[in-house]
Structures are given as structure tokens and as C-alpha cells.
Motif scaffolding. Structure first.
Motif, PDB file in Angstrom:
ATOM      1  N   LYS A 269      -0.251   9.498  -5.135  1.00 27.21           N
ATOM      2  CA  LYS A 269      -0.227   9.971  -3.763  1.00 27.21           C
ATOM      3  C   LYS A 269      -1.974   9.757  -3.475  1.00 27.21           C
ATOM      4  O   LYS A 269      -2.981  10.036  -3.969  1.00 27.21           O
ATOM      5  CB  LYS A 269      -0.112  11.576  -3.865  1.00 27.21           C
ATOM      6  N   GLY A 270      -2.035   9.019  -2.226  1.00 31.17           N
ATOM      7  CA  GLY A 270      -3.250   8.691  -1.502  1.00 31.17           C
ATOM      8  C   GLY A 270      -4.120   7.812  -2.017  1.00 31.17           C
ATOM      9  O   GLY A 270      -5.165   7.553  -1.456  1.00 31.17           O
ATOM     10  N   SER A 271      -3.660   7.161  -2.898  1.00 32.59           N
ATOM     11  CA  SER A 271      -4.511   6.163  -3.580  1.00 32.59           C
ATOM     12  C   SER A 271      -4.770   4.846  -2.799  1.00 32.59           C
ATOM     13  O   SER A 271      -5.796   4.284  -2.868  1.00 32.59           O
ATOM     14  CB  SER A 271      -3.536   5.593  -4.884  1.00 32.59           C
ATOM     15  N   ALA A 272      -3.920   4.413  -1.842  1.00 30.48           N
ATOM     16  CA  ALA A 272      -4.032   3.402  -0.578  1.00 30.48           C
ATOM     17  C   ALA A 272      -4.169   4.013   0.444  1.00 30.48           C
ATOM     18  O   ALA A 272      -4.177   3.142   1.545  1.00 30.48           O
ATOM     19  CB  ALA A 272      -3.229   2.372  -1.119  1.00 30.48           C
ATOM     20  N   ALA A 273      -4.484   5.350   0.785  1.00 32.25           N
ATOM     21  CA  ALA A 273      -4.532   5.820   2.100  1.00 32.25           C
ATOM     22  C   ALA A 273      -5.423   5.052   3.239  1.00 32.25           C
ATOM     23  O   ALA A 273      -5.426   4.861   4.243  1.00 32.25           O
ATOM     24  CB  ALA A 273      -4.660   7.088   2.324  1.00 32.25           C
TER      25      ALA A 273
ATOM     26  N   PHE B  29       0.802  -1.077  -0.046  1.00 29.23           N
ATOM     27  CA  PHE B  29       0.019   0.115  -0.003  1.00 29.23           C
ATOM     28  C   PHE B  29       0.965   1.310   0.082  1.00 29.23           C
ATOM     29  O   PHE B  29       0.562   2.227  -0.632  1.00 29.23           O
ATOM     30  CB  PHE B  29      -0.982   0.085   1.179  1.00 29.23           C
ATOM     31  N   GLU B  30       1.956   1.268   0.750  1.00 28.42           N
ATOM     32  CA  GLU B  30       2.852   2.343   0.636  1.00 28.42           C
ATOM     33  C   GLU B  30       3.279   2.508  -0.727  1.00 28.42           C
ATOM     34  O   GLU B  30       3.683   3.667  -1.137  1.00 28.42           O
ATOM     35  CB  GLU B  30       3.887   2.112   1.717  1.00 28.42           C
ATOM     36  N   LYS B  31       3.758   1.461  -1.250  1.00 22.94           N
ATOM     37  CA  LYS B  31       4.396   1.657  -2.850  1.00 22.94           C
ATOM     38  C   LYS B  31       3.264   2.128  -3.588  1.00 22.94           C
ATOM     39  O   LYS B  31       3.377   2.961  -4.417  1.00 22.94           O
ATOM     40  CB  LYS B  31       4.870   0.367  -3.338  1.00 22.94           C
TER      41      LYS B  31
ATOM     42  N   LYS C  20      -9.973  -2.068  -3.547  1.00 28.24           N
ATOM     43  CA  LYS C  20     -10.806  -1.837  -2.240  1.00 28.24           C
ATOM     44  C   LYS C  20     -11.233  -0.452  -2.015  1.00 28.24           C
ATOM     45  O   LYS C  20     -12.130  -0.247  -1.516  1.00 28.24           O
ATOM     46  CB  LYS C  20      -9.885  -2.274  -1.141  1.00 28.24           C
ATOM     47  N   LEU C  21     -10.013   0.622  -2.570  1.00 30.07           N
ATOM     48  CA  LEU C  21     -10.929   1.928  -2.588  1.00 30.07           C
ATOM     49  C   LEU C  21     -11.652   2.139  -3.638  1.00 30.07           C
ATOM     50  O   LEU C  21     -11.772   1.381  -4.878  1.00 30.07           O
ATOM     51  CB  LEU C  21      -9.411   2.764  -2.724  1.00 30.07           C
ATOM     52  N   LYS C  22     -12.359   3.084  -3.620  1.00 31.10           N
ATOM     53  CA  LYS C  22     -12.978   3.713  -4.888  1.00 31.10           C
ATOM     54  C   LYS C  22     -12.250   4.256  -5.912  1.00 31.10           C
ATOM     55  O   LYS C  22     -11.231   5.186  -5.557  1.00 31.10           O
ATOM     56  CB  LYS C  22     -13.908   4.808  -4.282  1.00 31.10           C
TER      57      LYS C  22
END
Length: 233
Positions: free
Chosen positions: A138-142, A130-132, A222-224
């Protein structure tokens, strides 16, 4: 592929093969260095083949979804296979956002069906993916990182990543967040309640948490998905 490019790739491949042979005869520290160098060589040989990278990603994506329908013992093997595909995809295309996100999702789902003593390390591996993803975009897996920290009981980090997800448009709507079991550890704390109330006060928010759905025929995460991701930028 030009003749010169083909010859260069052949030379890189031969060098990587020799490094593997040397690694097999070397002590642990030196062997590890040689293996890593060889892997970089192998990856560079196929790095320009975007179709190869896309095939790896979609293969991993299929395995990720197949694992969800299997019993634990078989699911574990399939999740591990999916993770290997996502990892290899990232070797060949380091900025492939989908592989970074879904690799983390696979580790999260693997953790859920694994013994308690193995969950912490699996969450850590998910965090790496997720950090990658956040380095790629930026923020894609926050939000995914917020979930990991909620599971760990790290409220400060969870709050930080929830705000980051909100700021960068990758936050599910409040209904999906409240239904998310990963957030159970923080759902009753004051700051979380205030965060949800603030979301409710914002008109027109229709984002949803997507795990299994597909958008426009493409795998989603998982994210929108709030914009078109450029996997190869």
C-alpha cells in the motif's frame, strides 16, 4: 524438486504448448484466450524458482540503467527489453514489488523520449505497473502515480496521491519534489504550494527521491526506500 512435482510441471508445460498450437489455428478472440492460458501455464512451471525471478528483475534493472546512457533509437529498444523482463518477472513472481515499480519507471522514461502522440498510452501502461505496486504494498508507488497525474494535468488525483505517499512514507522530501520536472504542471497552484509549506514545517524529514542510487547494494526505485520490501510476500 520431487518426482511428483516434476511430473506435474511437465504436464502443465505440455498443456501450455498444446494451447499455443491451438491458438495459432484459432480466430482472434479464441486465440487470445488460449495464449493467455498458455502464458499462465508457462509461468506456473517456473513460479517456484525465486532465483529465476530475481535474475529477470536484475536483468531488467540493468537494462533500465543502460538505456539512460544511449541515444534515442537504441534507448527505446533497451527500455522495451527492460519492460519485457519486468513483465516476465511479475508472471513468475506476481508480488515482486521491485519489478512492478521499475516496470512503471521504464514506461515513464520511455514516454519522455517518445513522440507526443505516444506519450498518453505509455503513461497509462506505467500507471498499470504502479497500481500493481500499490496493491503489493500500500502506497509504495503513490508518488509515482502523483507524477503521472501531474503530467496529465489531473490536479485532484495528483493531490490525492501526494497525500497518500506522505501517509505511507514513500514521499521524497520537498527539495526533491520541487526539482522533479514531472511536477511542473502543478508547482504554482495554491494547494501544491500549501502542501510543500506543510512539509517544510515538519522537522527531521530527510527522505530523498532516488532514481539511480542503490541502497545496501540492492536496486532502488524512484521512491525513497523507507523499509525492507518483501518481494515475494
Amino acid at each position: 524438486m520431487s518426482l511428483l512435482s516434476s511430473l506435474k510441471k511437465r504436464s502443465t508445460l505440455d498443456a501450455a504448448i498444446k494451447q499455443v498450437a491451438q491458438a495459432r489455428k484459432s480466430e482472434a478472440g479464441r486465440a487470445e484466450q488460449l495464449y493467455k492460458s498458455a502464458y499462465q501455464g508457462f509461468a506456473s512451471v517456473i513460479a517456484d524458482n525465486l532465483m529465476f525471478s530475481e535474475a529477470l528483475y536484475n536483468w531488467g534493472f540493468a537494462l533500465l540503467h543502460e538505456a539512460r546512457s544511449k541515444q534515442v533509437a537504441e534507448a527505446i529498444e533497451i527500455y522495451e527489453d527492460a519492460i519485457s523482463k519486468f513483465s516476465f518477472c511479475l508472471l513468475t513472481a506476481p508480488n515482486y514489488l521491485g519489478a512492478a515499480i521499475d516496470g512503471g519507471v521504464a514506461f515513464m522514461e520511455l514516454a519522455r523520449i517518445s513522440p507526443e502522440d505516444g506519450k498518453i498510452s505509455l503513461y497509462g501502461l506505467a500507471e498499470d505497473f504502479f497500481e500493481k505496486a500499490c496493491r503489493i504494498q500500500k502506497g509504495s508507488a503513490a508518488y509515482n502515480l502523483a507524477c503521472i497525474n501531474a503530467l496529465r494535468g489531473d490536479e485532484q488525483a495528483c493531490q490525492q496521491f501526494l497525500q497518500q505517499a506522505k501517509d505511507f512514507g514513500s514521499l521524497p522530501d520537498q527539495a526533491n519534489i520541487l526539482q522533479d520536472e514531472d511536477m511542473d504542471n502543478v508547482k504554482q497552484v495554491p494547494w501544491f504550494i500549501e502542501f510543500i509549506e506543510a512539509l517544510k514545517a515538519q522537522p527531521g524529514q530527510k527522505r530523498e527521491k532516488l532514481v539511480d542510487a542503490e541502497i545496501n547494494g540492492e536496486p532502488s526505485f524512484k521512491l525513497k526506500k523507507t523499509e525492507d520490501f518483501d518481494y515475494y510476500s
